[in-house]
Write a protein that holds these residues in place. Structure first.
Motif, short mmCIF file in Angstrom:
data_model
loop_
_atom_site.label_atom_id
_atom_site.label_comp_id
_atom_site.label_asym_id
_atom_site.label_seq_id
_atom_site.Cartn_x
_atom_site.Cartn_y
_atom_site.Cartn_z
N UNK A 68 13.39 49.21 -28.83
CA UNK A 68 13.57 49.35 -27.56
C UNK A 68 15.25 49.47 -27.63
N UNK A 69 15.64 48.28 -28.17
CA UNK A 69 17.07 48.21 -28.32
C UNK A 69 17.82 48.97 -29.29
N UNK A 70 17.02 49.72 -30.45
CA UNK A 70 17.59 50.56 -31.42
C UNK A 70 17.73 52.10 -30.74
N UNK A 71 16.58 52.32 -29.82
CA UNK A 71 16.83 53.72 -29.14
C UNK A 71 17.75 53.50 -28.17
N UNK A 72 18.13 52.48 -27.57
CA UNK A 72 19.28 52.54 -26.57
C UNK A 72 20.59 52.64 -27.02
N UNK A 73 20.85 52.01 -28.29
CA UNK A 73 21.87 52.22 -29.05
C UNK A 73 22.08 53.21 -30.05
N UNK A 74 21.14 53.67 -30.42
CA UNK A 74 21.20 54.57 -31.61
C UNK A 74 20.41 56.12 -31.32
N UNK A 80 13.38 58.00 -30.61
CA UNK A 80 12.28 58.16 -30.96
C UNK A 80 11.27 57.91 -29.81
N UNK A 81 11.82 57.21 -28.79
CA UNK A 81 10.86 57.13 -27.72
C UNK A 81 11.51 57.77 -26.43
N UNK A 82 10.98 58.79 -26.09
CA UNK A 82 11.67 59.59 -25.00
C UNK A 82 11.73 58.73 -23.93
N UNK A 83 12.98 59.09 -23.02
CA UNK A 83 13.67 57.98 -22.15
C UNK A 83 12.93 58.19 -20.87
N UNK A 84 12.30 59.26 -20.53
CA UNK A 84 11.61 59.17 -19.26
C UNK A 84 10.47 60.12 -19.17
N UNK A 85 9.40 60.20 -18.41
CA UNK A 85 8.61 61.19 -17.89
C UNK A 85 7.19 61.33 -18.84
N UNK A 86 6.61 62.31 -18.77
CA UNK A 86 5.26 62.52 -19.56
C UNK A 86 5.41 62.38 -20.85
N UNK A 87 6.52 62.68 -21.57
CA UNK A 87 6.63 62.58 -22.96
C UNK A 87 6.77 61.10 -23.37
#
Ligand code: GSH
Length: 202
Positions: A68-74, A80-87
């Motif tokens: 989660x931290x790596x998604x946020x920063x990189x 790699x995990x979409x930020x919102x919604x159905x995806x």
């Protein structure tokens, strides 16, 4: 950045693959929770791998919180995990299924490896592994063999989690994934050709 843990651990490998997919430079300390108790507990009081020590000295624990931290920063525009919604929901659901499968797989393995033989209860081990297998079969059913990835036509955290879970089932626990989840088995074999997966092979 220092990744603490061995890539034989599906949780550590999940983080290692994520770091490589984002092109983040890191060092790795090959420790495991049972063989290096004191060192692992110094990094994570819970005594589990992985832990990720950030350049500023802060230590993150638990693979989900770390990615989660790596998604946020990189992750930029396409984490790699979409930020919102159905995806996002779809990726998180597969990640929960297969990382939960790893939990069940290891629960059975810990019983087998740490409880004296005369007190082992094989039906419990079998049930844990059957729960793991059924979760993987459910993911297998979601796979379109014509697509290069599980979802969204691109690499996501769903693929990374499915990859580490399939390996634990096949190599760690001896589950015949080629027979029981052939599409997942084939997808993971293809992933192994990709740099983030190949270069983190234990
Ligand atoms: N939910 C944690 C699970 C981590 C975990 O269970 N790691 C195992 C290695 S595969 C461990 O360190 N086990 C030692 C123990 O539980 O004492 C995560 O996602 O990081």
């Amino acid at each position: 950045m220092l990744l603490i843990g061995v890539n034989r651990s599906p949780y550590t490998r999940r983080v290692a693959i994520t770091l490589r997919a984002y092109g983040v430079a890191y060092e790795q300390s090959d420790l495991n929770g049972f063989g290096h108790r004191a060192e692992v507990r110094a990094a994570n009081p819970l005594g589990r791998i992985p832990a990720l020590v950030l350049d500023g000295g802060e230590t993150l624990i638990d693979s989900g919180a770390i990615v989660d931290h790596l998604d946020e920063t990189h992750g930029g525009e396409r984490p790699l995990t979409p930020r919102a919604g159905a995806d996002r929901r779809a990726v998180l659901k597969i990640a929960a299924l297969v990382m939960g499968a790893c939990d069940k797989g290891l629960q059975g393995a810990y019983h087998r490896n740490h409880v004296p033989k005369e007190r082992q209860h094989q039906p419990w081990i079998d049930d844990c592994w059957e729960q793991m297998a059924r979760a993987l079969v459910a993911v297998d059913a979601m796979i379109d063999p014509a697509q290069p990835w599980l979802l969204l036509g691109r690499l996501t955290q769903a693929d990374i989690c499915a990859f580490v879970a399939e390996r634990l089932a096949r190599v760690g626990l001896g589950i015949d994934t080629g027979q029981r989840m052939p599409r997942l088995h084939a997808l993971c074999a293809r992933m192994l050709d990709q740099q983030p997966f190949r270069t983190t092979e234990p």
